[in-house]
Design an enzyme around this catalytic site. Structure first.
Site, short mmCIF file in Angstrom:
data_model
loop_
_atom_site.label_atom_id
_atom_site.label_comp_id
_atom_site.label_asym_id
_atom_site.label_seq_id
_atom_site.Cartn_x
_atom_site.Cartn_y
_atom_site.Cartn_z
N LYS A 27 108.96 -9.70 46.70
CA LYS A 27 108.70 -10.85 45.84
C LYS A 27 109.96 -11.41 45.17
CE LYS A 27 103.87 -10.26 44.50
NZ LYS A 27 102.97 -10.34 43.35
N ASP A 43 100.33 -16.39 41.13
CA ASP A 43 99.63 -15.30 40.42
C ASP A 43 99.06 -15.76 39.07
OD1 ASP A 43 99.82 -13.31 42.31
OD2 ASP A 43 101.67 -12.46 41.51
P1 NAP Z 1 105.29 -3.53 37.50
O1 NAP Z 1 106.18 -4.73 37.59
O2 NAP Z 1 105.75 -2.25 38.08
O3 NAP Z 1 104.94 -3.30 35.94
C1 NAP Z 1 104.21 -2.17 35.50
C2 NAP Z 1 103.94 -2.27 34.02
O4 NAP Z 1 103.16 -1.13 33.64
C3 NAP Z 1 105.19 -2.26 33.14
O5 NAP Z 1 105.00 -3.07 32.02
C4 NAP Z 1 105.28 -0.78 32.74
O6 NAP Z 1 105.98 -0.57 31.54
C5 NAP Z 1 103.82 -0.46 32.55
N1 NAP Z 1 103.57 0.98 32.59
C6 NAP Z 1 103.76 1.81 33.65
N2 NAP Z 1 103.44 3.10 33.30
C7 NAP Z 1 103.06 3.05 32.00
C8 NAP Z 1 102.64 4.03 31.05
N3 NAP Z 1 102.53 5.32 31.40
N4 NAP Z 1 102.31 3.64 29.81
C9 NAP Z 1 102.42 2.34 29.46
N5 NAP Z 1 102.83 1.36 30.29
C10 NAP Z 1 103.14 1.72 31.55
O7 NAP Z 1 103.88 -3.83 38.20
P2 NAP Z 1 103.14 -5.23 38.37
O8 NAP Z 1 103.53 -5.83 39.67
O9 NAP Z 1 103.30 -6.04 37.13
O10 NAP Z 1 101.63 -4.73 38.55
C11 NAP Z 1 100.93 -4.16 37.46
C12 NAP Z 1 99.46 -4.03 37.82
O11 NAP Z 1 98.93 -5.31 38.09
C13 NAP Z 1 99.20 -3.21 39.09
O12 NAP Z 1 98.09 -2.39 38.86
C14 NAP Z 1 98.90 -4.25 40.16
O13 NAP Z 1 98.01 -3.76 41.15
C15 NAP Z 1 98.23 -5.33 39.33
N6 NAP Z 1 98.34 -6.67 39.92
C16 NAP Z 1 97.18 -7.35 40.18
C17 NAP Z 1 97.23 -8.63 40.72
C18 NAP Z 1 95.96 -9.36 41.04
O14 NAP Z 1 95.98 -10.31 41.83
N7 NAP Z 1 94.84 -9.00 40.44
C19 NAP Z 1 98.47 -9.24 40.98
C20 NAP Z 1 99.64 -8.52 40.66
C21 NAP Z 1 99.55 -7.23 40.13
P3 NAP Z 1 107.59 -0.36 31.51
O15 NAP Z 1 108.18 -1.74 31.48
O16 NAP Z 1 107.83 0.42 30.29
O17 NAP Z 1 107.94 0.40 32.76
#
Ligand code: NAP
Length: 280
Positions: A71, A108
């Site tokens: 991405k 998104d």
């Molecule tokens: P990402 O960029 O890796 O971000 C992950 C986030 O989760 C960060 O803010 C991280 O905090 C936080 N996190 C991880 N472990 C944690 C913990 N133990 N305690 C508190 N916070 C924690 O991932 P992303 O791409 O944004 O995706 C996040 C979620 O959204 C995923 O489950 C994904 O499947 C979902 N998603 C859904 C859609 C949809 O179309 N519905 C689209 C995109 C993503 P830090 O900054 O501190 O690491």
């Protein structure tokens, strides 16, 4: 010169990509609207991304989705990036233009806000304070779109404070980065709570939060779609809040891309929702 895009062909480029529901979503719409064409999986390793993108036009693709881990890098490989995607710093959709050049978009945020409107017709971003948990890729799209939709106050809380501060700086004064430790109190008088962290996803521990201070009229949403009801949504539903899972975001983000490639703005039918939900 031969014109590109003689056949309706699109796909999703990722590594790995076999788990993607996108072929099922777009394939459903191709059949539903009686179009000729195909949407295929494009497993492309990171070191081959540049060549794969350059090959899209020659292969007659109308475009493709890009997913993890492409991405961000793909944004730097296309010929132009739309202003909203540039603000987010990532693209998820590429359109091959008639001259063979590539344009990048990010749908998104559109998908997220549309999923709220589908769940609660007439929903508006300016009804009250919004609490966003998490500051990763999904949060960037969600926060920027809510700000563009005239949200009045977005409280952004993340485990790593700097990531929340970065988004606040990129999006503007409407975003207030707050300490992760204050997440329970930040819910007081909120109209919308959204979880964009990976906590609560299948295989991950539940999000550690108490909803006690959250008003009962607040909407609670989770961008996670595996499982469809996260522990956060289950707790919110049990206390009477309306909940929205991540499936609507997933389905809605696909609609503008389908329109760009196949010429029809597709609808999310109950059957499509059922079919995709059955795969989780
Ligand atoms: P990402 O960029 O890796 O971000 C992950 C986030 O989760 C960060 O803010 C991280 O905090 C936080 N996190 C991880 N472990 C944690 C913990 N133990 N305690 C508190 N916070 C924690 O991932 P992303 O791409 O944004 O995706 C996040 C979620 O959204 C995923 O489950 C994904 O499947 C979902 N998603 C859904 C859609 C949809 O179309 N519905 C689209 C995109 C993503 P830090 O900054 O501190 O690491």
């Amino acid at each position: 010169m031969t014109e590109f895009r003689q056949y309706n062909l699109a796909g999703v480029m990722g590594w790995p990509v076999a788990h993607s529901r996108s072929p099922m979503i777009h394939g459903y719409w191709i059949d539903h609207y009686g179009l000729s064409g195909a949407y295929v999986l494009l497993p492309v390793a990171p070191e081959r991304l540049a060549n794969a993108l350059r090959g899209l036009a020659a292969l007659g693709f109308a475009g493709c989705n890009v997913t993890i881990p492409h991405k961000v890098p793909a944004m730097h490989l296309v010929d132009r990036v739309d202003a909203f995607a540039r603000r987010i710093g990532a693209i998820n959709t590429i359109v091959v233009e008639r001259d063979g050049t590539l344009s990048g978009y990010n749908n998104d945020g559109f998908g997220y806000v549309q999923s709220l409107c589908d769940a609660k017709p007439g929903w508006r971003a300016d009804v009250g304070p919004i609490v966003v948990l998490g500051a990763g890729g999904a949060a960037r799209a969600v926060v920027a779109t809510l700000a563009d939709a005239d949200a009045r106050e977005i409280r952004l809380l993340n485990r790593t404070p700097q990531h929340a501060l970065d988004i606040a700086q990129a999006v503007g004064a409407v975003v207030k980065a707050m300490p992760w430790e204050s997440r329970n109190d930040a819910l007081a008088d909120a109209a919308l709570l959204v979880n964009t962290t990976s906590q609560g996803m299948s295989g991950q521990p539940p999000l550690d939060i108490s909803l006690a201070a959250l008003p009962q009229h607040a909407l609670v949403s989770d961008v996670i779609y595996v499982p469809l009801e996260t522990p956060l949504l289950a707790a919110a539903r049990a206390r009477g809040n309306t909940t929205v899972n991540g499936l609507g975001m997933l389905l809605n983000q696909a609609r503008p891309a389908f329109k760009a490639w196949f010429g029809v703005m597709p609808e999310i039918t109950p059957e499509l929702r059922r079919r995709i939900a059955a795969t989780f």
